[in-house]
Design a protein around this motif. Structure first.
Motif, PDB file in Angstrom:
ATOM      1  N   LEU A  37       0.822  -1.208   0.000  1.00 40.68           N
ATOM      2  CA  LEU A  37       0.000   0.000   0.000  1.00 40.68           C
ATOM      3  C   LEU A  37       0.861   1.264   0.000  1.00 40.68           C
ATOM      4  CD1 LEU A  37      -2.982  -0.626   2.431  1.00 40.68           C
ATOM      5  CD2 LEU A  37      -2.683  -1.227   0.015  1.00 40.68           C
ATOM      6  N   GLN A  41      -3.876   4.640   0.501  1.00 37.31           N
ATOM      7  CA  GLN A  41      -4.544   3.495  -0.140  1.00 37.31           C
ATOM      8  C   GLN A  41      -5.115   2.507   0.887  1.00 37.31           C
ATOM      9  OE1 GLN A  41      -1.469   1.970  -2.854  1.00 37.31           O
ATOM     10  NE2 GLN A  41      -2.667   2.824  -4.551  1.00 37.31           N
ATOM     11  N   ARG A  43      -6.319  -1.852   1.163  1.00 38.48           N
ATOM     12  CA  ARG A  43      -6.398  -3.165   0.530  1.00 38.48           C
ATOM     13  C   ARG A  43      -7.701  -3.823   0.974  1.00 38.48           C
ATOM     14  NH1 ARG A  43      -2.280  -5.659   2.583  1.00 38.48           N
ATOM     15  NH2 ARG A  43      -3.440  -7.123   3.876  1.00 38.48           N
ATOM     16  N   ALA A  88      -5.445   4.958   4.609  1.00 43.75           N
ATOM     17  CA  ALA A  88      -6.298   6.089   4.217  1.00 43.75           C
ATOM     18  C   ALA A  88      -7.048   6.618   5.435  1.00 43.75           C
ATOM     19  CB  ALA A  88      -7.298   5.646   3.150  1.00 43.75           C
ATOM     20  N   VAL A 108      -6.534  -3.217  -4.489  1.00 42.58           N
ATOM     21  CA  VAL A 108      -5.848  -2.098  -3.840  1.00 42.58           C
ATOM     22  C   VAL A 108      -6.335  -0.818  -4.501  1.00 42.58           C
ATOM     23  CG1 VAL A 108      -3.619  -0.957  -3.505  1.00 42.58           C
ATOM     24  CG2 VAL A 108      -3.842  -3.436  -3.147  1.00 42.58           C
ATOM     25  N   LEU A 109      -6.863   0.100  -3.687  1.00 43.96           N
ATOM     26  CA  LEU A 109      -7.469   1.319  -4.231  1.00 43.96           C
ATOM     27  C   LEU A 109      -7.102   2.526  -3.367  1.00 43.96           C
ATOM     28  CD1 LEU A 109     -10.202  -0.900  -3.839  1.00 43.96           C
ATOM     29  CD2 LEU A 109     -10.889   0.611  -5.685  1.00 43.96           C
ATOM     30  N   ASP A 110      -7.241   3.717  -3.952  1.00 45.51           N
ATOM     31  CA  ASP A 110      -7.169   4.938  -3.158  1.00 45.51           C
ATOM     32  C   ASP A 110      -8.393   5.006  -2.256  1.00 45.51           C
ATOM     33  OD1 ASP A 110      -4.798   5.868  -4.142  1.00 45.51           O
ATOM     34  OD2 ASP A 110      -5.731   7.050  -5.751  1.00 45.51           O
TER      35      ASP A 110
END
Ligand code: NDP
Length: 338
Positions: A37, A41, A43, A88, A108-110
């Motif tokens: 990450l 970000q 997960r 985040a 995995v994203l913002d």
């Protein structure tokens, strides 16, 4: 000392662009590479993902209304998962989040690309269906595009599907006087009338749509919510009353065509009826999302709308689930449990 190693997460990639009906050879199930990450970000371990007809359009090179999927990369789509690790602000391990990276077990994203959802209020899958994009499609199409009025007679195709079932129930909740649906099996026709409360429904495979629609709506229709196009659209135009409206949501009957399909032969009826046909994309109507979510929560709680879905388990069956939607194997929203 040897902790069991979790199985490597998997993803479904598009490996060739289908011509006509997609087949299993167009897809590949492979291990994902899950990056560390970066700041900001999260997960997410996906628990449920959506398969939708619009994804067929994204498998072709020509831009439909969403960008084409990249060959050799994981496909995308709606999903809900549990946050396993977070860098985040405001998102905590254990939160359930809605996001756009389905077709994989781990994403995995913002943090800005996910929305925390309340899975004590409704099952996670509801945020992919009636409480999510599907429900909003029905609501926006009816209220904005079809300008639904109290007392209207409404006809919807794909009535046992995710959007269609929502359309019938929401139309009734908003004051439609008569709601008619069409679907492709006798069980679906029964479901639409007995479980969803439609006034009438017919199996479009039993005979010409125009004759069956005329029988179900002898005085005509004010609104047609089109999910399938083709013969249905022509039949609906033929039954349109004065100032009738057609909201074109989808035309699934042509999504796998390799040649342009002929259009309705009776468009001249729009003149005498002062009728209107208008296409729309749910993406243009997210300003209604909050208003809809409030109403939908109430309608679900008091039983005005009911939740129905068809669920398939395991990412290894996701392609089958997607093909199943195109073939009509679902009643209500098709989802894949991961
Ligand atoms: P559904 O849950 O309705 O699944 C698709 C259904 O389409 C199948 O179950 C099948 O049911 C029916 N179908 C398949 N082929 C045909 C055919 N040749 N003629 C008639 N019916 C057929 O999917 P969704 O609710 O997700 O989507 C419904 C429609 O709405 C689609 O056209 C989709 O593209 C569109 N859509 C558009 C959006 C927008 O923003 N404009 C947003 C979301 C969806 P059966 O057994 O009855 O044939």
């Amino acid at each position: 000392s040897h902790a069991p190693r979790p199985a490597a997460p998997r993803e479904v990639r598009l490996v060739s662009r289908p011509v006509g009906w997609p087949t299993h050879d167009d897809f590949e199930l492979v291990a994902s590479e899950v990056p560390e990450l970066a700041e900001g970000q999260v997960r997410v371990r996906n628990v449920v993902m959506s398969v939708d007809p619009y994804m067929r359009g994204r498998m072709s090179a020509a831009t439909s209304y969403a960008a084409p999927y990249e060959l050799g990369e994981a496909m995308q789509g709606g999903a809900v998962g549990v946050v396993e690790e977070s860098r985040a602000d405001g998102i905590t391990v254990g939160d359930h989040v809605l996001h756009g990276l389905g077709w994989r077990e781990v994403a995995v994203l913002d943090g800005s690309a996910v929305r925390v959802v309340d899975v004590t209020a409704a099952p996670a899958s509801a945020y992919l269906g009636i409480l999510g994009m599907t429900g909003l499609t029905a609501y926006a199409g009816l209220t904005r595009v079809a300008a639904l009025q109290e007392g209207d007679t409404v006809f919807v195709s794909g009535a046992a599907g995710a959007v269609g079932g929502a359309v019938g129930q929401v139309a009734r909740a908003l004051g439609a006087s008569r709601v008619i649906g069409s679907a492709g099996t006798p069980e679906k026709v029964r479901h639409v009338v007995e479980d969803l409360g439609f006034d009438a429904a017919f199996n479009y495979k039993d005979g010409p749509v125009s004759a069956q629609l005329r029988e179900a709506a002898p005085d005509g229709i004010d609104v047609y919510f089109d999910n399938v196009g083709g013969e249905h659209l022509e039949a609906a135009i033929g039954s349109l009353r004065l100032h009738g409206r057609v909201a074109v949501c989808g035309m699934i009957s042509v999504y796998n065509d390799t040649e342009p399909a002929p259009g309705p032969r009776n468009l001249a009826r729009l003149i005498q009826t002062r009728g209107r046909i208008e296409g729309f994309l749910v993406g243009d109507h997210y300003d209604l999302a909050r208003e809809y979510a409030g109403k939908a929560a109430g309608w679900l709680a008091d039983g005005t709308i009911s939740l129905r879905e068809t669920s398939v388990d395991g990412i290894e069956h996701a392609v089958d689930a997607f093909l199943g939607v195109l073939r009509g194997e679902n009643t209500g929203k098709m989802v894949v449990g991961l």
